[in-house]
Design an enzyme around this catalytic site. Structure first.
Site, mmCIF file in Angstrom:
data_model
loop_
_atom_site.group_PDB
_atom_site.id
_atom_site.type_symbol
_atom_site.label_atom_id
_atom_site.label_comp_id
_atom_site.label_asym_id
_atom_site.label_seq_id
_atom_site.Cartn_x
_atom_site.Cartn_y
_atom_site.Cartn_z
ATOM 1 N N THR A 1 1.686 -2.465 -8.742
ATOM 2 C CA THR A 1 1.167 -1.765 -9.916
ATOM 3 C C THR A 1 1.546 -0.285 -9.807
ATOM 4 O O THR A 1 1.751 0.232 -8.702
ATOM 5 C CB THR A 1 -0.360 -1.945 -10.045
ATOM 6 O OG1 THR A 1 -0.982 -1.469 -8.854
ATOM 7 C CG2 THR A 1 -0.713 -3.402 -10.270
ATOM 8 N N THR B 1 0.240 2.973 -10.140
ATOM 9 C CA THR B 1 -0.453 3.979 -9.324
ATOM 10 C C THR B 1 -0.504 3.554 -7.864
ATOM 11 O O THR B 1 -0.321 4.381 -6.958
ATOM 12 C CB THR B 1 -1.878 4.226 -9.853
ATOM 13 O OG1 THR B 1 -1.779 4.636 -11.220
ATOM 14 C CG2 THR B 1 -2.596 5.284 -9.058
ATOM 15 N N CYS B 2 -0.742 2.272 -7.620
ATOM 16 C CA CYS B 2 -0.803 1.777 -6.241
ATOM 17 C C CYS B 2 0.539 1.969 -5.537
ATOM 18 O O CYS B 2 0.579 2.296 -4.354
ATOM 19 C CB CYS B 2 -1.195 0.300 -6.226
ATOM 20 S SG CYS B 2 -2.783 -0.051 -6.999
ATOM 21 N N SER B 3 1.636 1.763 -6.272
ATOM 22 C CA SER B 3 2.978 1.852 -5.687
ATOM 23 C C SER B 3 3.528 3.272 -5.631
ATOM 24 O O SER B 3 4.326 3.590 -4.754
ATOM 25 C CB SER B 3 3.961 0.981 -6.480
ATOM 26 O OG SER B 3 3.624 -0.371 -6.344
ATOM 27 N N LEU C 1 -0.339 3.539 -1.775
ATOM 28 C CA LEU C 1 0.281 2.956 -0.584
ATOM 29 C C LEU C 1 1.228 3.942 0.092
ATOM 30 O O LEU C 1 1.128 4.152 1.305
ATOM 31 C CB LEU C 1 0.981 1.633 -0.913
ATOM 32 C CG LEU C 1 1.658 0.934 0.255
ATOM 33 C CD1 LEU C 1 0.697 0.668 1.410
ATOM 34 C CD2 LEU C 1 2.291 -0.376 -0.217
#
Length: 132
Positions: free
Chosen positions: A45, A47-49, A53
């Protein structure tokens, strides 16, 4: 919701590592350690990527200098997705935890439904330090 002083749930995670199935139990794996766990809604996703992370991966050595033994990324995705995401993001230090069925996330009171994104059940974004 887990409060300060509470125990985390004892959950078994099954995941693929080096073409073999492995298991990790929260209580056994985190015993006598200080671990940082951050949870995300989903692998790959935006924001997560783009931020989360990679940010934890970049700060891994700083976390260790602060007394953290391990850093774990948890998401309600299966092991194959989490492994592909780690490979795609060139993650070397952060350990990926697939909570595909959401057992840990549900036990933590952090499971949320995201029907507008067509995600189904996912995790809220949160982080915690687990001492022993």
């Amino acid at each position: 919701m887990i409060n300060v002083g509470d125990s985390i749930p004892s959950i078994w995670f099954n995941f693929r590592q080096d073409d073999d199935w492995q298991s990790l139990n929260t209580v056994q794996s985190f015993a006598e350690k200080r671990v940082l766990i951050f949870a995300l809604p989903g692998a790959f996703t935006p924001t997560c990527s783009s931020q989360q992370l990679p940010g934890y991966e970049e700060l891994y050595n700083d976390f260790q200098d602060a007394g953290i033994d391990e850093v774990y990324c948890l998401s309600v995705n299966d092991s194959f997705v989490m492994n592909a995401w780690a490979k795609d993001m060139a993650v070397e230090n952060v350990k990926m935890i697939p909570d595909g069925a959401g057992h840990f996330t549900r036990s933590m009171g952090m499971l949320v439904q995201k029907p507008m994104q067509n995600f189904g059940m996912r995790s809220w974004r949160y982080s915690m330090i687990v001492d022993d």
